[in-house]
Design a protein around this motif. Structure first.
Motif, PDB file in Angstrom:
ATOM      1  N   GLU A   1       0.837  -1.186   0.000  1.00 27.82           N
ATOM      2  CA  GLU A   1       0.000   0.000   0.000  1.00 27.82           C
ATOM      3  C   GLU A   1       0.879   1.246   0.000  1.00 27.82           C
ATOM      4  O   GLU A   1       2.015   1.233   0.482  1.00 27.82           O
ATOM      5  CB  GLU A   1      -0.910   0.006   1.234  1.00 27.82           C
ATOM      6  CG  GLU A   1      -1.863  -1.174   1.322  1.00 27.82           C
ATOM      7  CD  GLU A   1      -2.903  -1.155   0.209  1.00 27.82           C
ATOM      8  OE1 GLU A   1      -3.220  -0.054  -0.287  1.00 27.82           O
ATOM      9  OE2 GLU A   1      -3.407  -2.240  -0.146  1.00 27.82           O
ATOM     10  N   ASN A   2       0.347   2.338  -0.540  1.00 27.29           N
ATOM     11  CA  ASN A   2       1.118   3.575  -0.652  1.00 27.29           C
ATOM     12  C   ASN A   2       1.565   4.133   0.695  1.00 27.29           C
ATOM     13  O   ASN A   2       2.547   4.865   0.763  1.00 27.29           O
ATOM     14  CB  ASN A   2       0.315   4.634  -1.408  1.00 27.29           C
ATOM     15  CG  ASN A   2       0.228   4.332  -2.897  1.00 27.29           C
ATOM     16  OD1 ASN A   2       1.136   3.731  -3.463  1.00 27.29           O
ATOM     17  ND2 ASN A   2      -0.861   4.748  -3.523  1.00 27.29           N
ATOM     18  N   GLU A   3       0.845   3.799   1.754  1.00 29.93           N
ATOM     19  CA  GLU A   3       1.208   4.321   3.075  1.00 29.93           C
ATOM     20  C   GLU A   3       2.617   3.881   3.482  1.00 29.93           C
ATOM     21  O   GLU A   3       3.291   4.586   4.244  1.00 29.93           O
ATOM     22  CB  GLU A   3       0.210   3.849   4.126  1.00 29.93           C
ATOM     23  CG  GLU A   3       0.181   2.344   4.328  1.00 29.93           C
ATOM     24  CD  GLU A   3      -0.835   1.918   5.362  1.00 29.93           C
ATOM     25  OE1 GLU A   3      -0.621   2.185   6.555  1.00 29.93           O
ATOM     26  OE2 GLU A   3      -1.852   1.313   4.975  1.00 29.93           O
TER      27      GLU A   3
ATOM     28  N   SER B   1       5.156   6.144   0.864  1.00 28.84           N
ATOM     29  CA  SER B   1       5.132   7.609   0.746  1.00 28.84           C
ATOM     30  C   SER B   1       4.790   8.285   2.066  1.00 28.84           C
ATOM     31  O   SER B   1       4.055   9.273   2.087  1.00 28.84           O
ATOM     32  CB  SER B   1       4.128   8.026  -0.330  1.00 28.84           C
ATOM     33  OG  SER B   1       2.823   7.535  -0.030  1.00 28.84           O
ATOM     34  N   ASP B   2       5.298   7.769   3.162  1.00 30.52           N
ATOM     35  CA  ASP B   2       5.041   8.387   4.454  1.00 30.52           C
ATOM     36  C   ASP B   2       5.574   9.821   4.469  1.00 30.52           C
ATOM     37  O   ASP B   2       6.536  10.152   3.775  1.00 30.52           O
ATOM     38  CB  ASP B   2       5.710   7.573   5.564  1.00 30.52           C
ATOM     39  CG  ASP B   2       5.358   8.086   6.943  1.00 30.52           C
ATOM     40  OD1 ASP B   2       4.230   7.829   7.398  1.00 30.52           O
ATOM     41  OD2 ASP B   2       6.204   8.761   7.554  1.00 30.52           O
ATOM     42  N   SER B   3       4.950  10.674   5.265  1.00 25.76           N
ATOM     43  CA  SER B   3       5.330  12.092   5.310  1.00 25.76           C
ATOM     44  C   SER B   3       6.762  12.302   5.790  1.00 25.76           C
ATOM     45  O   SER B   3       7.365  13.351   5.527  1.00 25.76           O
ATOM     46  CB  SER B   3       4.365  12.865   6.221  1.00 25.76           C
ATOM     47  OG  SER B   3       4.395  12.337   7.539  1.00 25.76           O
TER      48      SER B   3
ATOM     49  N   LYS C   1       9.976   9.219  -2.187  1.00 23.91           N
ATOM     50  CA  LYS C   1       8.609   8.991  -2.657  1.00 23.91           C
ATOM     51  C   LYS C   1       8.575   8.736  -4.160  1.00 23.91           C
ATOM     52  O   LYS C   1       7.862   7.852  -4.643  1.00 23.91           O
ATOM     53  CB  LYS C   1       7.737  10.191  -2.301  1.00 23.91           C
ATOM     54  CG  LYS C   1       7.536  10.377  -0.808  1.00 23.91           C
ATOM     55  CD  LYS C   1       6.749  11.648  -0.499  1.00 23.91           C
ATOM     56  CE  LYS C   1       6.583  11.875   0.992  1.00 23.91           C
ATOM     57  NZ  LYS C   1       5.873  13.134   1.304  1.00 23.91           N
TER      58      LYS C   1
ATOM     59  N   TYR D   1       6.190  -0.320  10.770  1.00 22.60           N
ATOM     60  CA  TYR D   1       5.557   0.978  10.967  1.00 22.60           C
ATOM     61  C   TYR D   1       6.387   2.014  10.214  1.00 22.60           C
ATOM     62  O   TYR D   1       7.556   2.244  10.561  1.00 22.60           O
ATOM     63  CB  TYR D   1       5.499   1.322  12.455  1.00 22.60           C
ATOM     64  CG  TYR D   1       4.760   2.611  12.754  1.00 22.60           C
ATOM     65  CD1 TYR D   1       3.398   2.596  13.041  1.00 22.60           C
ATOM     66  CD2 TYR D   1       5.418   3.834  12.727  1.00 22.60           C
ATOM     67  CE1 TYR D   1       2.711   3.772  13.311  1.00 22.60           C
ATOM     68  CE2 TYR D   1       4.739   5.010  12.986  1.00 22.60           C
ATOM     69  CZ  TYR D   1       3.397   4.977  13.284  1.00 22.60           C
ATOM     70  OH  TYR D   1       2.716   6.145  13.535  1.00 22.60           O
TER      71      TYR D   1
ATOM     72  N   LYS E   1       8.301   5.050   9.156  1.00 29.55           N
ATOM     73  CA  LYS E   1       8.818   6.330   9.649  1.00 29.55           C
ATOM     74  C   LYS E   1      10.323   6.365   9.420  1.00 29.55           C
ATOM     75  O   LYS E   1      11.034   5.429   9.793  1.00 29.55           O
ATOM     76  CB  LYS E   1       8.514   6.525  11.132  1.00 29.55           C
ATOM     77  CG  LYS E   1       8.940   7.898  11.638  1.00 29.55           C
ATOM     78  CD  LYS E   1       8.567   8.091  13.109  1.00 29.55           C
ATOM     79  CE  LYS E   1       8.971   9.480  13.582  1.00 29.55           C
ATOM     80  NZ  LYS E   1       8.631   9.692  15.019  1.00 29.55           N
TER      81      LYS E   1
END
Length: 205
Positions: A68-70, A73-75, A82, A153, A155
């Motif tokens: 999944e894109n999450e 492409s996390d902030s 990205k 997770y 990050k």
């Protein structure tokens, strides 16, 4: 997992390594393959061969297109991360290279067990080598697995400091950079093959 040259510099909370029951990690792919041309230009290194061996196994077993894109492409990721992740997933459909931080690496026991069951023959062969060889695998096989599985997770924590010490001035600069630095959680200071004997004596004493 951490190497013996890594130093914990500041108090660190558990959620720096594990959050929501998953290891805190990041995917930062590269579009440059570390193949024959790369090694011709940069020099052949067994470590690079080993990481490529890891990637070959992962690419044959896990599909980045399923992530999944999450996770891609996390902030906390850079714009370059990205873009490269988007191309790797949607155009290439595989991973040429995955970026690393040289700091402690969190893993789940379940990941270690799953990877060992999946690649027991390859791991046994690699473990039988007394010294590093080009057909080795590294512990990053576990990391690549949980990244491609989405079992992490997302990050990207830019909280490490690495410096090669070639002489007295490098050592002084490292002390200056680290003194009072609350952003650095881990640091690694390595000696360098270009250090001359006089500098080495001065630094160590």
């Amino acid at each position: 997992y951490l190497n013996d040259d890594m130093i914990f510099y500041n108090p660190i909370k558990k959620d720096r390594f594990f959050k929501d029951g998953k290891p805190v990690d990041f995917i930062s792919t590269s579009l440059v393959k570390r193949g024959r041309l790369f090694q011709f230009l940069k020099g052949k290194k067994i470590w690079i061969d080993s990481l490529n061996n890891n990637l070959n196994l992962i690419n044959s077993s896990k599909d980045i297109k399923q992530l999944e894109n999450e996770f891609l492409s996390d902030s906390s990721y850079s714009l370059t991360d990205k873009i490269n992740n988007f191309i790797s997933k949607n155009i290439l459909g595989k991973v040429f290279w995955i970026g690393h931080w040289h700091h402690p690496q969190p893993y789940l026991k379940s990941t270690l067990i799953e990877v060992h069951e999946k690649f027991s023959a390859q791991m046994a062969s690699s473990s039988s080598n007394r010294f590093r060889k080009s057909d080795d695998y590294t512990h990053y096989l576990f990391r690549y697995w949980h990244l491609m599985s989405g079992a992490f997770y997302p990050k990207k924590c830019n909280d490490d400091y690495i410096k090669n010490i070639c002489g007295v001035e490098d050592a002084k600069q490292a002390v200056k950079d680290l003194t009072g630095n609350r952003k650095v959680n881990f640091f690694c200071l390595n000696d360098d093959e270009n250090m001359d004997s006089q500098d080495e004596f001065t630094v160590l004493n």
